[in-house]
Scaffold this motif. Structure first.
Motif, PDB file in Angstrom:
ATOM      1  N   ARG A  13      10.650  18.744  37.203  1.00  0.00           N
ATOM      2  CA  ARG A  13      10.679  18.532  35.764  1.00  0.00           C
ATOM      3  C   ARG A  13       9.262  18.720  35.225  1.00  0.00           C
ATOM      4  NH1 ARG A  13      11.185  13.709  38.516  1.00  0.00           N
ATOM      5  NH2 ARG A  13       9.890  11.940  37.861  1.00  0.00           N
ATOM      6  N   SER A  14       9.101  18.491  33.953  1.00  0.00           N
ATOM      7  CA  SER A  14       7.781  18.751  33.375  1.00  0.00           C
ATOM      8  C   SER A  14       6.700  17.820  33.909  1.00  0.00           C
ATOM      9  CB  SER A  14       7.857  18.623  31.846  1.00  0.00           C
ATOM     10  OG  SER A  14       8.238  17.298  31.472  1.00  0.00           O
ATOM     11  N   SER A  15       7.099  16.695  34.482  1.00  0.00           N
ATOM     12  CA  SER A  15       6.117  15.731  34.979  1.00  0.00           C
ATOM     13  C   SER A  15       6.101  15.597  36.498  1.00  0.00           C
ATOM     14  CB  SER A  15       6.396  14.347  34.372  1.00  0.00           C
ATOM     15  OG  SER A  15       7.732  13.942  34.664  1.00  0.00           O
ATOM     16  N   ALA A  16       6.867  16.400  37.201  1.00  0.00           N
ATOM     17  CA  ALA A  16       6.910  16.301  38.666  1.00  0.00           C
ATOM     18  C   ALA A  16       7.431  17.600  39.257  1.00  0.00           C
ATOM     19  CB  ALA A  16       7.787  15.136  39.115  1.00  0.00           C
ATOM     20  N   VAL A  17       6.883  17.991  40.413  1.00  0.00           N
ATOM     21  CA  VAL A  17       7.343  19.201  41.083  1.00  0.00           C
ATOM     22  C   VAL A  17       8.678  18.927  41.778  1.00  0.00           C
ATOM     23  CG1 VAL A  17       4.988  20.018  41.434  1.00  0.00           C
ATOM     24  CG2 VAL A  17       6.093  18.632  43.204  1.00  0.00           C
ATOM     25  N   ALA A  18       9.378  20.004  42.111  1.00  0.00           N
ATOM     26  CA  ALA A  18      10.637  19.884  42.833  1.00  0.00           C
ATOM     27  C   ALA A  18      10.401  19.273  44.211  1.00  0.00           C
ATOM     28  CB  ALA A  18      11.286  21.248  42.969  1.00  0.00           C
ATOM     29  N   ALA A  19      11.295  18.397  44.620  1.00  0.00           N
ATOM     30  CA  ALA A  19      11.190  17.764  45.934  1.00  0.00           C
ATOM     31  C   ALA A  19      11.838  18.638  47.002  1.00  0.00           C
ATOM     32  CB  ALA A  19      11.848  16.391  45.908  1.00  0.00           C
ATOM     33  N   SER A  20      11.341  18.498  48.211  1.00  0.00           N
ATOM     34  CA  SER A  20      11.951  19.147  49.368  1.00  0.00           C
ATOM     35  C   SER A  20      12.833  18.141  50.099  1.00  0.00           C
ATOM     36  CB  SER A  20      10.879  19.689  50.315  1.00  0.00           C
ATOM     37  OG  SER A  20      10.144  20.734  49.707  1.00  0.00           O
ATOM     38  N   ALA A  21      13.891  18.630  50.708  1.00  0.00           N
ATOM     39  CA  ALA A  21      14.823  17.758  51.422  1.00  0.00           C
ATOM     40  C   ALA A  21      14.226  17.327  52.763  1.00  0.00           C
ATOM     41  CB  ALA A  21      16.142  18.479  51.642  1.00  0.00           C
ATOM     42  N   ALA A  22      14.608  16.153  53.210  1.00  0.00           N
ATOM     43  CA  ALA A  22      14.116  15.623  54.485  1.00  0.00           C
ATOM     44  C   ALA A  22      14.684  16.410  55.656  1.00  0.00           C
ATOM     45  CB  ALA A  22      14.478  14.153  54.608  1.00  0.00           C
ATOM     46  N   SER A  23      13.920  16.454  56.738  1.00  0.00           N
ATOM     47  CA  SER A  23      14.361  17.128  57.956  1.00  0.00           C
ATOM     48  C   SER A  23      15.628  16.499  58.504  1.00  0.00           C
ATOM     49  CB  SER A  23      13.263  17.058  59.021  1.00  0.00           C
ATOM     50  OG  SER A  23      12.081  17.689  58.592  1.00  0.00           O
ATOM     51  N   ASN A  24      16.456  17.335  59.123  1.00  0.00           N
ATOM     52  CA  ASN A  24      17.670  16.912  59.837  1.00  0.00           C
ATOM     53  C   ASN A  24      18.729  16.287  58.954  1.00  0.00           C
ATOM     54  OD1 ASN A  24      15.296  15.932  62.240  1.00  0.00           O
ATOM     55  ND2 ASN A  24      16.563  17.744  62.407  1.00  0.00           N
ATOM     56  N   THR A  25      18.675  16.589  57.657  1.00  0.00           N
ATOM     57  CA  THR A  25      19.730  16.147  56.745  1.00  0.00           C
ATOM     58  C   THR A  25      20.615  17.298  56.305  1.00  0.00           C
ATOM     59  OG1 THR A  25      18.358  16.492  54.763  1.00  0.00           O
ATOM     60  CG2 THR A  25      18.241  14.324  55.833  1.00  0.00           C
TER      61      THR A  25
END
Length: 358
Positions: free
Chosen positions: A280-292
């Motif tokens: 979003r405008s105030s945070a970058v996209a998150a990456s998913a946790a390993s092995n999920t």
């Protein structure tokens, strides 16, 4: 006397004894075959600690007391997880003929700039018949990177496989007007594009973004998850990723879809089971946790931050089984021309696996 007698191995295996008589009230434990050319007699209670064959040539066999197997011991539950991306192997243990298997592929990466979330990796949970001592190939798929420019989508997650079960990698989220990729679960659409299709029996479609207003309206749809599709959306609104699916083996969720990215301050979560939150405008996209096997979040915009999509989470392979039960042993008696006499109950305390009298 009353002392216990235990034979910890075979008796008379190389050269048969002429006869065997164990008197007294002490308990008798047999852990191997007993061979004589003549009669055998057992006064105390007999317990079989292994499958036993009693051979008495021309003599008879007499038990004055009870005959039982050792108490049965249930098999032990074993759960083995393969978490390292790449190829490895598993060998079926002795006595194991059936297993439960969970195979989750790597999640797809999110799209670039108020874009679609990545789709969750394919999810397969099944049973399989195995052959003890046989080695089987295990493949754990990688999660894919998110898109880093507006000219193309990111890549799909890597496939995972075990016992011929192939879970398909999650589809990449859509970027700008580019349709999202299909996969185990499909990626979410972005700025007027369609979500990708899911693989039947493994996942669901990503959400469609029905805006049609081009690159400058900050919205991306959520990627599909193994348990639910990503939600469709329109206008300047994004949507959350689809829910992952619950494993009956582990009690955990896997393969949730990534949330859509937006150019606003709103936050659009990934689906339960590892789906990552969109940017979003105030945070970058998150990456998913390993092995999920979760999908990466769609890239955000308008905040001066990175607009790249988040990476998908790597997959996992899990095998569950029970070791063979032990402690129920059978008795075979070959008495030739002699009689076989049981003076007490047989198997009353702990049942024999079998009783054969020749």
């Amino acid at each position: 006397g009353s002392g216990a007698v235990t034979f910890s191995s075979t008796v008379g295996a190389t050269v048969a004894l002429s006869s065997l008589s164990i008197s007294g009230s002490g308990a008798i434990t047999l852990t191997g075959n007993v061979t004589t050319s003549g009669a055998q007699s057992y006064t105390g209670a007999v317990t079989l600690a292994a499958a036993t064959t009693i051979t008495s040539g021309t003599g008879g066999v007499s038990f004055s007391s009870t005959v039982n197997s050792t108490a049965a011991v249930a098999g032990t539950a074993v759960v083995t997880s393969f978490t390292t991306v790449g190829t490895s192997s598993w060998t079926a243990p002795t006595g194991v003929t059936a297993v439960e298997v969970l195979v989750v592929a790597g999640g797809g990466g999110g799209g670039y700039r108020h874009a679609g979330g990545g789709g969750g990796g394919g999810f397969i949970e099944s049973t399989a018949t195995v052959v003890a001592g046989t080695t089987y190939t295990v493949v754990v798929g990688a999660g894919s990177l998110g898109a880093t420019s507006g000219s193309s989508n990111g890549s799909n997650g890597g496939n995972s496989s075990f016992f011929g079960l192939i879970a398909i990698g999650g589809g990449a989220g859509g970027t700008n007007n580019i349709a999202a990729n299909s996969g185990g679960s499909g990626g979410g659409g972005s700025n007027g594009s369609y979500g990708g299709a899911g693989t039947s029996g493994q996942g669901n479609a990503g959400g469609n973004q029905n805006n049609g207003n081009g690159c400058c309206y900050g919205n991306g749809a959520g990627g599909g998850g193994a348990g639910a599709a990503g939600a469709n959306t329109s206008g300047g609104v994004s949507s959350a990723g689809g829910a992952g699916k619950l494993s009956t083996i582990t009690g955990s969720y896997y393969a949730g879809g990534g949330g859509g990215g937006t150019g606003t301050t709103s936050s659009y979560a990934g689906g339960v089971g590892g789906g990552a939150t969109g940017g979003r405008s105030s945070a970058v996209a998150a990456s998913a946790a390993s092995n999920t096997g979760g999908g990466g979040g769609g890239g955000g915009a308008n905040g001066g931050l990175s607009e790249s999509g988040g990476a998908g989470g790597s997959g996992i392979v899990i095998v569950s089984y029970s070791t063979a039960a032990t402690g129920t042993y059978g008795l075979t008696i070959s008495a030739g021309g002699g009689n076989v006499n049981f003076g007490g109950a047989v198997g009353a305390t702990n049942a024999l696996g079998a009783l054969i009298v020749n």
